[in-house]
Design a protein around this motif. Structure first.
Motif, short mmCIF file in Angstrom:
data_model
loop_
_atom_site.label_atom_id
_atom_site.label_comp_id
_atom_site.label_asym_id
_atom_site.label_seq_id
_atom_site.Cartn_x
_atom_site.Cartn_y
_atom_site.Cartn_z
N ALA A 194 22.47 33.89 20.16
CA ALA A 194 22.17 32.52 20.60
C ALA A 194 21.15 32.55 21.74
N ILE A 195 20.33 31.53 21.78
CA ILE A 195 19.32 31.40 22.82
C ILE A 195 19.91 30.59 23.97
N HIS A 196 19.95 31.19 25.16
CA HIS A 196 20.45 30.49 26.34
C HIS A 196 19.37 30.32 27.40
N THR A 197 18.59 31.37 27.61
CA THR A 197 17.58 31.36 28.66
C THR A 197 16.19 31.51 28.05
N VAL A 198 15.28 30.61 28.44
CA VAL A 198 13.93 30.61 27.89
C VAL A 198 12.92 30.76 29.03
N LEU A 199 12.03 31.73 28.90
CA LEU A 199 10.92 31.89 29.83
C LEU A 199 9.76 31.04 29.33
N ILE A 200 9.24 30.17 30.18
CA ILE A 200 8.10 29.31 29.82
C ILE A 200 6.92 29.74 30.67
N ALA A 201 5.79 30.06 30.04
CA ALA A 201 4.59 30.44 30.77
C ALA A 201 3.45 29.49 30.43
N ASP A 202 2.94 28.80 31.45
CA ASP A 202 1.81 27.89 31.28
C ASP A 202 1.17 27.72 32.65
N ASP A 203 -0.16 27.72 32.71
CA ASP A 203 -0.81 27.56 34.01
C ASP A 203 -0.98 26.09 34.39
N SER A 204 -0.57 25.18 33.52
CA SER A 204 -0.58 23.75 33.83
C SER A 204 0.81 23.34 34.31
N ASP A 205 0.91 22.91 35.57
CA ASP A 205 2.20 22.48 36.10
C ASP A 205 2.78 21.33 35.28
N ILE B 295 10.81 33.38 24.69
CA ILE B 295 9.66 33.14 25.56
C ILE B 295 8.74 32.13 24.89
N MET B 296 8.26 31.16 25.67
CA MET B 296 7.25 30.21 25.20
C MET B 296 5.99 30.46 26.01
N LEU B 297 4.90 30.82 25.32
CA LEU B 297 3.65 31.20 25.99
C LEU B 297 2.50 30.28 25.64
N ASP B 298 1.83 29.77 26.68
CA ASP B 298 0.54 29.12 26.48
C ASP B 298 -0.46 30.24 26.17
N ILE B 299 -1.58 29.93 25.55
CA ILE B 299 -2.57 30.96 25.26
C ILE B 299 -3.62 31.04 26.35
N VAL B 300 -4.23 29.90 26.69
CA VAL B 300 -5.31 29.90 27.66
C VAL B 300 -4.73 29.77 29.07
N MET B 301 -4.68 30.90 29.79
CA MET B 301 -4.17 30.92 31.16
C MET B 301 -5.03 31.86 31.99
N GLU B 302 -5.16 31.55 33.27
CA GLU B 302 -5.78 32.48 34.21
C GLU B 302 -4.82 33.65 34.41
N ASP B 303 -5.31 34.78 34.84
CA ASP B 303 -4.49 35.95 35.17
C ASP B 303 -3.62 36.40 33.99
N GLY B 304 -4.27 36.68 32.90
CA GLY B 304 -3.56 37.19 31.73
C GLY B 304 -3.26 36.09 30.74
N ASP B 305 -4.00 36.06 29.63
CA ASP B 305 -3.77 35.00 28.65
C ASP B 305 -2.52 35.27 27.82
N GLY B 306 -2.14 34.30 27.03
CA GLY B 306 -0.92 34.40 26.23
C GLY B 306 -0.99 35.47 25.16
N TYR B 307 -2.18 35.69 24.61
CA TYR B 307 -2.31 36.75 23.60
C TYR B 307 -1.99 38.11 24.23
N LYS B 308 -2.58 38.37 25.40
CA LYS B 308 -2.34 39.64 26.09
C LYS B 308 -0.86 39.78 26.43
#
Length: 121
Positions: free
Chosen positions: A3-14, A52-65
């Motif tokens: 089961a999914i309980h904790t999700v990491l969200i990465a996005d450079d847009s607040d 994990i939910m990743l944006d692709i276009v981010m400063e300091d390491g993009d989502g693909y990387k």
């Protein structure tokens, strides 16, 4: 499938970060937030989120990387990753899958789509 309980969200847009965080927390998930791909890599290793939910276009390491790095690490290789991006080209979706992404959400999205994709993994 665990089961999914904790999700990491990465996005450079607040704005995007807070929007996803509010959707997930309203549905009962715990969230961890990161503002870059490199921060997401680090947090995925130290906090072991269930997804994990990743944006692709981010400063300091993009989502693909970040996706590629997380999927190469034996400790995080099985963590499902959903890319969340405004990039809607089929080539972007295909590349994300080749790097190990489980699914892909195109911005703008419906709140229900986010929850459905998360529940499907």
């Amino acid at each position: 499938m665990a089961a999914i309980h904790t999700v990491l969200i990465a996005d450079d847009s607040d704005t995007q970060l807070l929007h996803l965080k509010s959707i997930l927390e309203a549905a009962g998930y715990q969230t961890i937030t990161a503002n870059s791909g490199n921060e997401a890599i680090s947090l995925s290793q130290t906090l072991s989120p269930d997804a994990i939910m990743l944006d692709i276009v981010m400063e300091d390491g993009d989502g693909y990387k970040a996706c590629r790095t997380i999927k190469k690490n034996p400790e995080t290789i099985n963590t499902p990753i959903i890319m969340v991006s405004s990039k809607s080209n089929p080539v972007d979706k295909q590349w994300a899958r080749q790097l190990g992404a489980t699914d892909y959400i195109v911005k703008p999205y419906e709140n229900s789509e986010v929850l459905e994709k998360l529940q499907a993994i």
